[in-house]
Design a protein around this motif. Structure first.
Motif, PDB file in Angstrom:
ATOM      1  N   LEU A   1    -101.614 -12.854 -31.071  1.00 13.96           N
ATOM      2  CA  LEU A   1    -102.873 -12.909 -30.501  1.00 13.96           C
ATOM      3  C   LEU A   1    -104.106 -13.259 -31.511  1.00 13.96           C
ATOM      4  N   THR A   2    -103.742 -12.651 -32.622  1.00  9.80           N
ATOM      5  CA  THR A   2    -104.898 -12.884 -33.633  1.00  9.80           C
ATOM      6  C   THR A   2    -104.530 -13.308 -35.185  1.00  9.80           C
ATOM      7  N   SER A   3    -103.356 -13.653 -35.311  1.00  9.53           N
ATOM      8  CA  SER A   3    -102.982 -14.159 -36.805  1.00  9.53           C
ATOM      9  C   SER A   3    -104.062 -15.116 -37.102  1.00  9.53           C
ATOM     10  N   ASP A   4    -104.445 -15.057 -38.419  1.00  7.19           N
ATOM     11  CA  ASP A   4    -105.130 -16.080 -39.014  1.00  7.19           C
ATOM     12  C   ASP A   4    -105.036 -15.988 -40.564  1.00  7.19           C
ATOM     13  N   GLY A   5    -104.018 -16.637 -41.014  1.00 10.69           N
ATOM     14  CA  GLY A   5    -103.532 -16.599 -42.455  1.00 10.69           C
ATOM     15  C   GLY A   5    -102.265 -17.070 -42.920  1.00 10.69           C
ATOM     16  N   THR A   6    -102.135 -17.259 -44.239  1.00 12.99           N
ATOM     17  CA  THR A   6    -100.851 -17.727 -44.764  1.00 12.99           C
ATOM     18  C   THR A   6     -99.736 -16.518 -44.925  1.00 12.99           C
ATOM     19  N   HIS A   7     -98.630 -16.630 -44.368  1.00 15.33           N
ATOM     20  CA  HIS A   7     -97.518 -15.985 -44.187  1.00 15.33           C
ATOM     21  C   HIS A   7     -96.544 -16.275 -45.495  1.00 15.33           C
ATOM     22  N   GLU A   8     -96.597 -15.790 -46.562  1.00 15.17           N
ATOM     23  CA  GLU A   8     -95.993 -16.106 -47.815  1.00 15.17           C
ATOM     24  C   GLU A   8     -94.503 -16.094 -47.661  1.00 15.17           C
TER      25      GLU A   8
ATOM     26  N   THR B   1     -93.040 -17.178 -45.190  1.00 14.72           N
ATOM     27  CA  THR B   1     -92.471 -18.399 -44.299  1.00 14.72           C
ATOM     28  C   THR B   1     -92.984 -19.646 -44.746  1.00 14.72           C
ATOM     29  N   ASN B   2     -94.096 -19.505 -45.518  1.00 21.39           N
ATOM     30  CA  ASN B   2     -94.625 -20.878 -46.044  1.00 21.39           C
ATOM     31  C   ASN B   2     -95.508 -21.398 -44.832  1.00 21.39           C
ATOM     32  N   ARG B   3     -96.191 -20.739 -44.028  1.00 24.22           N
ATOM     33  CA  ARG B   3     -96.740 -21.175 -42.948  1.00 24.22           C
ATOM     34  C   ARG B   3     -98.196 -20.530 -42.972  1.00 24.22           C
ATOM     35  N   TYR B   4     -99.242 -21.315 -42.378  1.00 23.24           N
ATOM     36  CA  TYR B   4    -100.465 -20.603 -42.090  1.00 23.24           C
ATOM     37  C   TYR B   4    -100.702 -20.672 -40.409  1.00 23.24           C
TER      38      TYR B   4
ATOM     39  N   GLY C   1    -100.087 -30.366 -37.164  1.00 20.09           N
ATOM     40  CA  GLY C   1    -100.458 -31.388 -38.007  1.00 20.09           C
ATOM     41  C   GLY C   1    -101.539 -31.190 -38.927  1.00 20.09           C
ATOM     42  N   ASN C   2    -102.361 -29.974 -38.856  1.00 22.51           N
ATOM     43  CA  ASN C   2    -103.225 -29.719 -40.096  1.00 22.51           C
ATOM     44  C   ASN C   2    -102.545 -29.057 -41.353  1.00 22.51           C
ATOM     45  N   VAL C   3    -103.540 -28.986 -42.354  1.00 23.25           N
ATOM     46  CA  VAL C   3    -103.027 -28.156 -43.347  1.00 23.25           C
ATOM     47  C   VAL C   3    -104.282 -27.482 -43.975  1.00 23.25           C
ATOM     48  N   ILE C   4    -103.848 -25.996 -44.477  1.00 21.27           N
ATOM     49  CA  ILE C   4    -104.821 -25.091 -45.008  1.00 21.27           C
ATOM     50  C   ILE C   4    -104.373 -24.647 -46.228  1.00 21.27           C
ATOM     51  N   ASP C   5    -105.174 -24.609 -47.257  1.00 20.04           N
ATOM     52  CA  ASP C   5    -104.470 -24.216 -48.550  1.00 20.04           C
ATOM     53  C   ASP C   5    -103.273 -24.725 -49.068  1.00 20.04           C
ATOM     54  N   ASN C   6    -103.103 -26.181 -48.753  1.00 16.36           N
ATOM     55  CA  ASN C   6    -101.894 -26.747 -48.878  1.00 16.36           C
ATOM     56  C   ASN C   6    -100.559 -26.250 -48.115  1.00 16.36           C
ATOM     57  N   THR C   7    -101.010 -25.547 -47.027  1.00 15.00           N
ATOM     58  CA  THR C   7     -99.874 -24.961 -46.210  1.00 15.00           C
ATOM     59  C   THR C   7    -100.064 -25.531 -44.701  1.00 15.00           C
ATOM     60  N   PRO C   8     -98.754 -25.995 -44.187  1.00  7.63           N
ATOM     61  CA  PRO C   8     -99.045 -26.533 -42.906  1.00  7.63           C
ATOM     62  C   PRO C   8     -99.504 -25.302 -41.990  1.00  7.63           C
ATOM     63  N   VAL C   9    -100.263 -25.805 -40.906  1.00  2.00           N
ATOM     64  CA  VAL C   9    -100.817 -24.704 -40.024  1.00  2.00           C
ATOM     65  C   VAL C   9     -99.729 -24.715 -38.719  1.00  2.00           C
ATOM     66  N   PHE C  10     -99.486 -23.632 -38.336  1.00  2.00           N
ATOM     67  CA  PHE C  10     -98.691 -23.399 -37.131  1.00  2.00           C
ATOM     68  C   PHE C  10     -99.430 -22.427 -35.999  1.00  2.00           C
ATOM     69  N   VAL C  11     -99.397 -22.891 -34.894  1.00  2.00           N
ATOM     70  CA  VAL C  11    -100.080 -22.245 -33.540  1.00  2.00           C
ATOM     71  C   VAL C  11     -99.205 -21.957 -32.947  1.00  2.00           C
ATOM     72  N   TYR C  12     -99.752 -20.770 -31.894  1.00  2.00           N
ATOM     73  CA  TYR C  12     -98.827 -20.298 -30.844  1.00  2.00           C
ATOM     74  C   TYR C  12     -98.774 -21.034 -29.662  1.00  2.00           C
ATOM     75  N   LEU C  13     -97.570 -21.471 -28.988  1.00  2.00           N
ATOM     76  CA  LEU C  13     -97.814 -21.999 -27.653  1.00  2.00           C
ATOM     77  C   LEU C  13     -96.994 -21.281 -26.781  1.00  2.00           C
ATOM     78  N   GLN C  14     -96.985 -21.541 -25.552  1.00  2.00           N
ATOM     79  CA  GLN C  14     -96.084 -21.009 -24.366  1.00  2.00           C
ATOM     80  C   GLN C  14     -95.351 -22.051 -23.635  1.00  2.00           C
ATOM     81  N   ASN C  15     -94.142 -21.780 -23.364  1.00  2.00           N
ATOM     82  CA  ASN C  15     -93.409 -22.811 -22.465  1.00  2.00           C
ATOM     83  C   ASN C  15     -92.256 -21.884 -21.833  1.00  2.00           C
ATOM     84  N   ASP C  16     -91.690 -22.141 -20.362  1.00  2.00           N
ATOM     85  CA  ASP C  16     -90.707 -21.488 -19.703  1.00  2.00           C
ATOM     86  C   ASP C  16     -89.524 -21.731 -20.923  1.00  2.00           C
ATOM     87  N   ALA C  17     -88.510 -20.840 -20.785  1.00  2.00           N
ATOM     88  CA  ALA C  17     -87.033 -21.176 -21.436  1.00  2.00           C
ATOM     89  C   ALA C  17     -85.986 -20.358 -20.790  1.00  2.00           C
TER      90      ALA C  17
END
Length: 741
Positions: free
Chosen positions: A520-527, A529-532, A579-595
């Protein structure tokens, strides 16, 4: 909630208890010869004894009501008997000879029955068996269970995967309470040491009816070691050595029971250096773990109560690339320093024909992560730290404290005809606080509350279990965000004996999982996993419906099981790059879909007559996970097949002797998500032997095992080091000793 508890406690006060006991004799069903040293155990009361040289047993100071009595002995089929106390006449129990392993009572389901009497399929394994097979850690050991794997970061960090689902979709219970240790992080491991854990149980599939949110994918239930039988005491110490990591684990424990009081304690220390592949050591997979467990219990005819405490501290290196080649055991930067306190209180109040279970838990998780660019040391100070200095000189880049109080109250109503019914309430209060320089998730408070009712209906050749539940989860963030999630869930299952020695189970269940704070609220680099990662405050709850079908054939010399499942998840939450990059780290966002996820397990266990000492075991597992747009889900285990040949033997000089050879073949995994890489298939050869010896009139258990004996270079699909092309562990020879006092 207070009114509910007060009413039940008033019922307890109004009951009067009398002195009760059970006496009896156990014999061989074929020869009528009295059996010596048969284990007699009452799982609801956690009380037991064994038969004497005449096959006789006595259990004293028992509460009025109906209880389960379990009789087990190697070479005989375990027998479960329901007895109503007071009992006027002695029992006569006859055990049937069988080469099938002894069964155990399943604790993770509320009616506490043998697996063959359970409507829900639950896997059960003793930790001693997992260790004897060469498992380095508990997270490694559970991968021996069909349908269960582990997401790993080296050997020190592992988290369970049940039929393709992991992290906050799999709930972990220890000491009877839910374990909360920031399991949302990919690099956050199980955080439990196997010392002082007697067995593990796995519920494969949604268990939200029993456990609420986060049990959407299943439950890993860890049973602590039992207290000593009444007026007995025992102690033991042991050590294990692992050649690959030059590592060791030691533990020692003692337990005693006098009259109505009992206590136990166990301490352990584990250290490993970087694990070795055929070509190199994987830098900074080293770790050090200290663990202490203690328990205090009291029991009389009116109440059974136990308080347990577990302190675990781990320093875990976080591997990034192949670098320093050494066998040092002190983690390099970056590393985690995690301290976990688990307090649990469990009481059972006995009434004339019913009982009340009360479980309270408090888990305090202090997670610190240290990184290269967050320390302020001179070169000389850094060298001192690498030689073993504590990390007071370092400043934690990330520090989160998670404090969780949870409660679980269940009332077992008096049995009404064919109906056993349980009603209950569960809840949790959780506070997350930040103290480090960085903040991945904000300070927040989470409150859960749920009510449930479930019944087990007994017929002659048919058992039915059904239930319903309502849950509410509320998340309040310090920034002013307030989110609430509600869900109704239910389950329905049938177990039928369709032929002699053949059983069929069909279960339908719904489950749910509210979005966690990170999603819900993450906003930062996860060292790790090398993801923002950026959270999505508009996420909805995941909701699933799963169908399980299981067939089981079991006679004296053959066992066959076939399990199949189909799991549809609405609003499945996943990470995707934007597709964005923050602090030289690729940005990942949370999405939803049925599975959807589907697959199953198949297995057989053959012990041919008259070669009852010879066992052949084989199991196959498969799971496929897809989104509704036909793209595959990430971190889905590859298909695998495991074959084991095992012999068991005894003589005057060795007891419970065994030897085994195992070949596990894992297939190629090319059904991967858009941002995953394929992994090739491989086969791993393992072998081992062991047994119990009499040394100075005490028992010495010795185990010797070898894993990956051909020193195969391979990469498991669930290894988080896979994207960097880093192999899993090479050949390892493990030697273990346990001496009982």
């Amino acid at each position: 909630m207070k009114l509910f508890l007060n009413m039940l406690l008033l019922l307890a006060v109004s009951n009067i208890f009398s002195q009760n006991k059970i006496e009896g004799v156990v014999t061989d069903a074929n020869t009528n010869i009295e059996l010596v040293y048969v284990t007699v155990y009452m799982p609801h009361l956690e009380k037991g004894t064994s038969t004497n040289e005449n096959g006789e047993f006595t259990l004293n100071d028992l509460p009025t009501g109906t209880h389960t009595l379990l009789f087990s002995m190697m070479g005989f089929q375990t027998q479960s008997v329901n007895v109503t106390i007071p009992l006027n006449n002695p029992l006569t129990i006859q055990l049937k000879p069988s080469a099938i392993e002894m069964e155990n009572i399943i604790i993770s389901t509320p009616f506490h029955k043998l697996q063959r009497d359970n409507v829900m399929k639950v896997e059960h394994k003793n930790v001693a068996e997992l260790k004897a097979s060469g498992a380095v850690t508990l997270a490694d050991g559970i991968t021996n269970i069909a349908g269960v794997e582990s997401v790993t970061t080296g050997i020190g960090i592992g988290k369970p995967v049940i039929r393709g689902l992991s992290s906050n979709r799999v709930l972990v219970y220890t000491q009877g309470v839910r374990l909360e240790n920031q399991q949302f992080g990919s690099e956050h491991g199980l955080g439990v040491n196997d010392a002082g854990v007697e067995s593990v149980e796995v519920i494969k599939g949604p268990a939200s009816l029993l456990y609420g949110s986060d049990a959407l994918g299943g439950v890993l239930y860890l049973n602590p070691e039992r207290f000593a039988n009444n007026n007995t005491d025992s102690g033991d110490f042991g050590t294990n050595y692992y050649s690959n990591t030059k590592g060791f684990s030691t533990n020692a424990g003692y337990k005693s029971s006098v009259n109505n009081f009992k206590f136990l304690f166990r301490g352990s220390l584990t250290e490993h250096s970087d694990y070795k592949t055929k070509a190199y050591r994987v830098t900074n997979t080293r770790y050090r773990e200290q663990d202490f467990k203690a328990g205090l219990g009291f029991q009389n005819q009116a109440i059974k109560t136990a308080f347990r405490y577990n302190l675990n501290n781990s320093k875990l290196g976080i591997p990034e690339e192949i670098g320093e080649q050494s066998t040092n055991k002190t983690p390099l930067l970056p590393y985690q320093n995690i301290t976990n306190h688990v307090f649990s209180y469990k009481s059972v109040l006995f009434f004339n024909n019913s009982k009340l279970d009360l479980n309270l838990g408090y888990v305090y998780n202090d997670r610190k992560e240290f990184e290269d660019h967050h320390h302020h040391e001179t070169e000389e100070e850094h060298e001192q730290h690498e030689e073993g200095e504590e990390d007071e000189m370092l400043e934690a880049a990330l520090r989160m404290k998670l404090k969780t109080f949870n409660y679980d109250v269940k009332y077992h109503l008096p049995k009404l005809g064919k109906f056993e019914t349980i009603v209950g309430a569960q809840g949790m209060n959780q506070i997350n606080s930040n103290y480090g320089e960085e903040e991945l998730i904000p300070d927040a408070t989470t409150n859960d509350f749920g009510v449930l009712a479930t019944s087990h209906i007994h017929f002659e050749n048919l058992d039915i279990q059904l239930g319903a539940r309502f849950d509410n989860r509320n998340i309040t963030v310090v920034s002013g965000i307030n989110k609430s999630f509600n869900s109704f869930n239910g389950a329905f299952g049938i177990k039928k004996n369709i032929a002699e020695n053949m059983t069929a189970r069909v279960n339908f269940a719904t489950g749910f999982r509210a979005p966690n704070l990170s999603e819900l609220t993450s906003d930062g680099t996860h060292e790790g996993t090398n993801r923002y990662e950026i959270g999505n405050i508009n996420l909805k709850s995941e909701q699933n419906f799963q169908t399980d079908i299981a067939f089981e054939l079991k006679n004296e010399h053959l066992e066959i099981f076939v399990n199949g499942f189909y799991n549809r998840i609405h609003n499945y939450i996943f990470l995707s790059p934007d597709g964005n990059v923050i602090d030289n780290t690729p940005v990942f966002v949370y999405l939803q879909n049925d599975a959807i996820l589907y697959g199953g397990e198949f297995g057989l266990h053959l012990h041919p007559h008259p070669l009852d000492w010879l066992h052949f075991e084989s199991s196959f597992e498969t799971v496929t996970g897809k989104q509704m747009d036909d793209t595959y889900l990430p971190l889905i285990p590859a298909k695998s097949i495991s074959n084991i040949i095992r012999i068991e033997f005894e003589d005057n000089w060795i007891k419970k002797g065994y030897a085994f050879v195992k070949l596990k073949s894992t297939f190629k995994q090319d059904k991967v998500s858009t941002f995953e890489t394929n992994t090739n298939g491989y086969s791993l050869l393992s072998a081992g032997l062991g047994g119990d010896f009499s040394v100075f009139n005490n028992e010495l258990n010795v185990t010797l095992s070898g894993n990956n004996l051909t020193d195969k270079t391979y990469t498991n699909h669930l290894s988080r080091l896979k994207p960097d092309g880093i192999f899993n562990m090479g050949r390892s020879i493990n030697l273990g000793f346990t001496y009982s006092l």
